[in-house]
Write an enzyme that holds these catalytic residues in place. Structure first.
Site, mmCIF file in Angstrom:
data_model
loop_
_atom_site.group_PDB
_atom_site.id
_atom_site.type_symbol
_atom_site.label_atom_id
_atom_site.label_comp_id
_atom_site.label_asym_id
_atom_site.label_seq_id
_atom_site.Cartn_x
_atom_site.Cartn_y
_atom_site.Cartn_z
ATOM 1 N N ARG A 82 0.834 -1.200 0.000
ATOM 2 C CA ARG A 82 0.000 0.000 0.000
ATOM 3 C C ARG A 82 0.874 1.258 0.000
ATOM 4 O O ARG A 82 0.581 2.248 -0.656
ATOM 5 C CB ARG A 82 -0.949 -0.023 1.206
ATOM 6 N N LYS A 184 -2.655 6.559 1.551
ATOM 7 C CA LYS A 184 -2.482 6.907 2.962
ATOM 8 C C LYS A 184 -1.474 8.043 3.060
ATOM 9 O O LYS A 184 -0.273 7.825 3.212
ATOM 10 C CB LYS A 184 -2.021 5.675 3.748
ATOM 11 N N GLU A 220 -16.252 6.753 4.033
ATOM 12 C CA GLU A 220 -15.635 6.250 5.259
ATOM 13 C C GLU A 220 -15.577 7.367 6.278
ATOM 14 O O GLU A 220 -16.140 8.443 6.074
ATOM 15 C CB GLU A 220 -14.256 5.649 4.965
HETATM 16 C C1 LIG Z 1 -5.293 3.703 7.751
HETATM 17 C C2 LIG Z 1 -6.685 4.030 7.336
HETATM 18 C C3 LIG Z 1 -7.737 3.109 7.447
HETATM 19 C C4 LIG Z 1 -7.577 1.753 8.098
HETATM 20 O O1 LIG Z 1 -6.705 0.924 7.390
HETATM 21 P P1 LIG Z 1 -6.046 -0.341 8.113
HETATM 22 O O2 LIG Z 1 -5.103 -0.860 7.087
HETATM 23 O O3 LIG Z 1 -7.140 -1.290 8.396
HETATM 24 O O4 LIG Z 1 -5.400 0.154 9.346
HETATM 25 C C5 LIG Z 1 -8.977 3.484 6.970
HETATM 26 N N1 LIG Z 1 -9.209 4.711 6.444
HETATM 27 C C6 LIG Z 1 -8.221 5.616 6.337
HETATM 28 C C7 LIG Z 1 -8.525 6.942 5.754
HETATM 29 C C8 LIG Z 1 -6.934 5.312 6.768
HETATM 30 O O5 LIG Z 1 -5.964 6.229 6.668
#
Ligand SMILES: *Cc1c(COP(=O)(O)O)cnc(C)c1O
Length: 341
Positions: A82, A184, A220
Site C-alpha cells: 500500500r 495513505k 468512510e
Molecule cells: C489507515 C486508514 C484506514 C484503516 O486501514 P487499516 O489498514 O485497516 O489500518 C482506513 N481509512 C483511512 C482513511 C486510513 O488512513
C-alpha cells in the site's frame, strides 16, 4: 529479555519514545543501506518538500505477543504494497517491499522490550513513513526523501469496555472523486481535522463522509472503513475509488466468508438505506472494529439494533475471530502472520 516496566493495560494511544528506529535516505536516485538509530529527532532543511508542499505518506501496523510468547506482525506485506502505491501517487520513489519488511523486523526486534505481553490487550504500534527532505521552492517533486519507521506501545483500544460510537453525516468533504482518498497520505488527515473538531464540538465521535460528488453514498470516516451487517447476517462494505483500502476491512471480509460462512457484498451503499442495517462497525488497525450505535444525518437519527451498550452479534464474532488470528489462538490463513521473535 526484560520487558519495560510499564502498566501495559493502562497506556493510551499516545507517542512514547522507544529505543531504536529505522532510517533510510534517498539521494542521487537511490536508497542508502538504511540503519537503526537511537536518534528520535529529524533535522530538516527549512525548504524541505515536506514542509512546503506536504509530500508525505505513511502506514500503520502492530506487533503482537501471541499466546505462545512469539512476537509477530499481521500482514505487513500489505502495508508495504500500500505504501508503494501511496508513494507512486505522490511522485515519490518506491521503498521496496523486501526492505520495508526488513525494517519492520529490525525495529520490532530492537524494541522487543517494548512489545506488550500477551493478555495485556496492548500492542506495539508501528509507524512507517516517507517524506520529502530535499529543498523545493518551485512546485515539483523533491529529489531527496527519508523513509523512517518507529514503534510506540499502545494500550487496549476498548479499555473499560466497548462503547458504541455516535457519528454524524459530515457537510465537509474528505476526498475528491479522482483525488487522494485511496492513498495513505498525511494531507488527507490535515484537511480532515477541521471536520473532526467540528463533529467533536457537536458531541459526535466521528464523521461519516459521504461521496463528495453526489453526497448520496457512504464513503468512510477520517481514518476507518465501514462494515455493515444486514438483518439476515449479510456483511456489506461500501465500494468507492476514493476510500482507503483498509487491511483490517479486507481481512474481516475474508474472515466473514471463510471462517464464519457469511455472505459478503461490496457495493455502493446509500446513506438513505442505513436504517436497513442491523449492525455497523468501523474497521482499522487501531481498534480492529469499533461498533457504531447511532448515525445522525442532519437531525435524523439512525439507531442500529445492536444499541449503545455492546457490539452487535456478528460484529463481535468478526472481532473475536480476527483478534484470535492476530494473537495466535485461532489458526491464521497462509501468509498472514510474520513471526519476528
Ligand atoms: C489507515 C486508514 C484506514 C484503516 O486501514 P487499516 O489498514 O485497516 O489500518 C482506513 N481509512 C483511512 C482513511 C486510513 O488512513
Amino acid at each position: 529479555m526484560e520487558k519495560k516496566n510499564l502498566d501495559w493495560s493502562n497506556i493510551g494511544f499516545t507517542y512514547m519514545t522507544t529505543d531504536k528506529r529505522y532510517v533510510s535516505n534517498f539521494k542521487n536516485g537511490k536508497w542508502d543501506a538504511g540503519e537503526l538509530t537511537e536518534d528520535s529527532t529529524v533535522v530538516l532543511n527549512e525548504c524541505a518538500g515536506i514542509l512546503q508542499y506536504c509530500q508525505e505518506c505513511f502506514e500503520g501496523l502492530k506487533a503482537y505477543t501471541t499466546a505462545d510468547g512469539s512476537i509477530v506482525t499481521f500482514r505487513p506485506d500489505l502495508n508495504a504494497e500500500r505504501m508503494m502505491g501511496s508513494a507512486a501517487w505522490l511522485e515519490m520513489p518506491i521503498f521496496p517491499k523486501e526492505r520495508f519488511l526488513e525494517a519492520v523486523d529490525q525495529v520490532v526486534a530492537a524494541n522487543a522490550a517494548w512489545v506488550p505481553p500477551y493478555g495485556s490487550g496492548a500492542t506495539l504500534y508501528l509507524r512507517p513513513y516517507m517524506f520529502a527532505t530535499g529543498p523545493v521552492i518551485g512546485v515539483k517533486p523533491s529529489s531527496e526523501y527519508q523513509f523512517r519507521l518507529f514503534g510506540t506501545p499502545v494500550g487496549p483500544y476498548f479499555k473499560g469496555g466497548v462503547k458504541p460510537l455516535t457519528l454524524c453525516v459530515s457537510d465537509f468533504d474528505r476526498a475528491a472523486p479522482h483525488g487522494t482518498g485511496h492513498i495513505k497520505a498525511g494531507l488527507n488527515y490535515a484537511m480532515s481535522l477541521h471536520a473532526s473538531e467540528m463533529a467533536h464540538m457537536r458531541g459526535y465521535d466521528e464523521n461519516l463522509f459521504p461521496d463528495s460528488a453526489t453526497r448520496t453514498y457512504v464513503e468512510e470516516t477520517g481514518g476507518a472503513n465501514f462494515l455493515f451487517v444486514t438483518r439476515d447476517h449479510e456483511v456489506v462494505t461500501p465500494a468507492s475509488d476514493s476510500i482507503l483500502p483498509s487491511i483490517t476491512r479486507r481481512s474481516l471480509v475474508y474472515v466473514a466468508e471463510h471462517y464464519l460462512g457469511l455472505k459478503v457484498t461490496q457495493r455502493k451503499v446509500k446513506i438513505s438505506e442505513l436504517s436497513d442495517f442491523a449492525e455497523c462497525g468501523l474497521c482499522g488497525t487501531a481498534a480492529v472494529i469499533s461498533p457504531v450505535g447511532k448515525i445522525v444525518d442532519h437531525g435524523k437519527e439512525i439507531c442500529f439494533e445492536s444499541g449503545m451498550e455492546e457490539m452487535g452479534e456478528i460484529t463481535k464474532k468478526l472481532y473475536d475471530t480476527l483478534t484470535g488470528i492476530q494473537m495466535g489462538t485461532i489458526e491464521a490463513p497462509e501468509g498472514w502472520i510474520r513471526k519476528i521473535l
